[in-house]
Motif scaffolding. Structure first.
Motif, PDB file in Angstrom:
ATOM      1  N   ASP A 174       9.380  -7.473  -4.587  1.00 53.20           N
ATOM      2  CA  ASP A 174      10.299  -6.487  -5.161  1.00 53.20           C
ATOM      3  C   ASP A 174       9.874  -5.112  -4.661  1.00 53.20           C
ATOM      4  O   ASP A 174       8.820  -4.607  -5.045  1.00 53.20           O
ATOM      5  CB  ASP A 174      10.254  -6.546  -6.682  1.00 53.20           C
ATOM      6  N   THR A 175      10.671  -4.514  -3.802  1.00 55.88           N
ATOM      7  CA  THR A 175      10.337  -3.212  -3.235  1.00 55.88           C
ATOM      8  C   THR A 175      11.172  -2.081  -3.850  1.00 55.88           C
ATOM      9  O   THR A 175      11.229  -0.989  -3.300  1.00 55.88           O
ATOM     10  CB  THR A 175      10.544  -3.229  -1.712  1.00 55.88           C
ATOM     11  N   SER A 176      11.797  -2.356  -4.978  1.00 53.99           N
ATOM     12  CA  SER A 176      12.713  -1.377  -5.569  1.00 53.99           C
ATOM     13  C   SER A 176      12.010  -0.082  -5.974  1.00 53.99           C
ATOM     14  O   SER A 176      12.646   0.976  -6.028  1.00 53.99           O
ATOM     15  CB  SER A 176      13.420  -1.981  -6.785  1.00 53.99           C
ATOM     16  N   ASP A 193       8.049  -8.312  10.938  1.00 57.14           N
ATOM     17  CA  ASP A 193       6.656  -8.571  10.601  1.00 57.14           C
ATOM     18  C   ASP A 193       6.019  -7.511   9.709  1.00 57.14           C
ATOM     19  O   ASP A 193       4.828  -7.566   9.423  1.00 57.14           O
ATOM     20  CB  ASP A 193       5.817  -8.716  11.876  1.00 57.14           C
ATOM     21  N   HIS A 194       6.801  -6.532   9.264  1.00 58.09           N
ATOM     22  CA  HIS A 194       6.221  -5.506   8.402  1.00 58.09           C
ATOM     23  C   HIS A 194       7.301  -4.745   7.647  1.00 58.09           C
ATOM     24  O   HIS A 194       8.483  -4.803   7.994  1.00 58.09           O
ATOM     25  CB  HIS A 194       5.372  -4.529   9.220  1.00 58.09           C
ATOM     26  N   VAL A 195       6.846  -4.030   6.629  1.00 60.49           N
ATOM     27  CA  VAL A 195       7.692  -3.084   5.891  1.00 60.49           C
ATOM     28  C   VAL A 195       6.957  -1.756   5.872  1.00 60.49           C
ATOM     29  O   VAL A 195       5.771  -1.700   5.530  1.00 60.49           O
ATOM     30  CB  VAL A 195       7.954  -3.563   4.447  1.00 60.49           C
ATOM     31  N   SER A 196       7.635  -0.688   6.272  1.00 62.88           N
ATOM     32  CA  SER A 196       7.035   0.639   6.253  1.00 62.88           C
ATOM     33  C   SER A 196       7.577   1.423   5.065  1.00 62.88           C
ATOM     34  O   SER A 196       8.782   1.425   4.808  1.00 62.88           O
ATOM     35  CB  SER A 196       7.351   1.391   7.550  1.00 62.88           C
ATOM     36  N   THR A 210       0.637   2.228  -8.261  1.00 64.69           N
ATOM     37  CA  THR A 210       0.768   0.893  -8.846  1.00 64.69           C
ATOM     38  C   THR A 210       1.710  -0.010  -8.048  1.00 64.69           C
ATOM     39  O   THR A 210       1.295  -1.086  -7.607  1.00 64.69           O
ATOM     40  CB  THR A 210       1.210   0.970 -10.313  1.00 64.69           C
ATOM     41  N   PRO A 211       2.976   0.376  -7.809  1.00 66.77           N
ATOM     42  CA  PRO A 211       3.828  -0.525  -7.024  1.00 66.77           C
ATOM     43  C   PRO A 211       3.362  -0.688  -5.586  1.00 66.77           C
ATOM     44  O   PRO A 211       3.536  -1.762  -4.992  1.00 66.77           O
ATOM     45  CB  PRO A 211       5.210   0.147  -7.093  1.00 66.77           C
ATOM     46  N   ILE A 212       2.736   0.347  -5.021  1.00 69.75           N
ATOM     47  CA  ILE A 212       2.212   0.216  -3.663  1.00 69.75           C
ATOM     48  C   ILE A 212       1.082  -0.802  -3.628  1.00 69.75           C
ATOM     49  O   ILE A 212       1.000  -1.643  -2.729  1.00 69.75           O
ATOM     50  CB  ILE A 212       1.728   1.582  -3.130  1.00 69.75           C
ATOM     51  N   SER A 213       0.200  -0.747  -4.619  1.00 78.41           N
ATOM     52  CA  SER A 213      -0.927  -1.675  -4.649  1.00 78.41           C
ATOM     53  C   SER A 213      -0.462  -3.110  -4.854  1.00 78.41           C
ATOM     54  O   SER A 213      -1.001  -4.042  -4.238  1.00 78.41           O
ATOM     55  CB  SER A 213      -1.917  -1.279  -5.751  1.00 78.41           C
ATOM     56  N   ILE A 214       0.545  -3.307  -5.694  1.00 76.73           N
ATOM     57  CA  ILE A 214       1.068  -4.652  -5.911  1.00 76.73           C
ATOM     58  C   ILE A 214       1.668  -5.200  -4.619  1.00 76.73           C
ATOM     59  O   ILE A 214       1.444  -6.354  -4.241  1.00 76.73           O
ATOM     60  CB  ILE A 214       2.113  -4.659  -7.033  1.00 76.73           C
TER      61      ILE A 214
END
Length: 224
Positions: free
Chosen positions: A107-109, A119-122, A146-150
């Motif tokens: 979940d990148t919301s 192969d990646h998400v920036s 927090t969401p970045i670490s998850i």
């Protein structure tokens, strides 16, 4: 190295880690490998305690070395410098290595997406560096940690599962309303009895490198 964790108002999480005092230009400080190293440690510390309740895979995936292997810091820029407090506000692109088949399970919301590739998400990140009150150290502050670490942990765990040839879903979820970082261990049996991959086995060294763009030109600016 000293570290501390705090939560700001308005739901914006800020995590602090102290490093050596400022002795460089703002551009160098924003792009310094020590600043990157501190942010990686911030992310690892944020998730390591919660990962302990989710089994050996999550514990291995939350280590600083495992997290570092799926992260690249790119295009750092100086947003502002407060001459009174000497606080330097920075932005950058954080490239998280995670194959497309695993991306669909995350979940990148809550993230500021810059690019999605096979192969990646920036994602766009904001952070700051400021001298401590007594001037003995610099304090690195990372917003939205927090969401970045998850997401970083999910990418690291996906790397382990990819190495082991395990299929299925990522057991880690975004923080819920009670601020739990991850769900407890699944009752489902493991999809593979293979030995746990060590952090060194996760990815090749390419993804653990610090990549810093020259400052002061258009190439060093984050796309808007």
């Amino acid at each position: 190295m000293k570290s501390a964790i705090g939560t700001a108002s308005l739901g914006v999480s800020i995590f602090l880690s102290a490093c050596a005092p400022q002795a460089q230009t703002p551009e160098k400080i924003c792009s310094d490998s020590k600043t990157y190293d501190n942010m990686t440690e911030i992310l690892s510390e944020q998730i390591s305690q919660a990962s302990a309740s989710s089994g050996p895979d999550a514990i291995a995936a939350s280590s600083k070395s495992a997290i570092a292997r799926v992260l690249k810091y790119l295009l750092p820029t100086v947003e502002s410098v407060n001459k009174d407090t000497k606080k330097i506000e920075c932005k950058a692109i954080l490239r998280v290595s995670i194959p497309a088949k695993w991306q669909a399970m995350t979940d990148t919301s809550a993230l500021q997406i810059n690019e999605v590739a096979a192969d990646h998400v920036s994602i766009r990140i904001s952070y700051s560096v400021q001298p401590s009150a007594d001037g003995s150290t610099d304090v690195v502050t990372m917003e939205n940690a927090t969401p970045i670490s998850i997401f970083a942990l999910q990418a690291s765990l996906a790397a382990i599962m990819q190495i082991r040839g395990v299929s299925g879903t990522l057991p880690l979820q975004e923080p819920d309303a009670t601020n739990n970082l991850i769900d407890g261990p699944s009752n489902e049996p493991s999809a593979s009895p293979s030995p746990l991959a060590t952090p060194e086995d996760l990815l090749d060294g390419e993804h653990g490198e610090d990549v810093r763009s020259p400052m002061g030109n258009d190439e060093g600016k984050i796309p808007q």
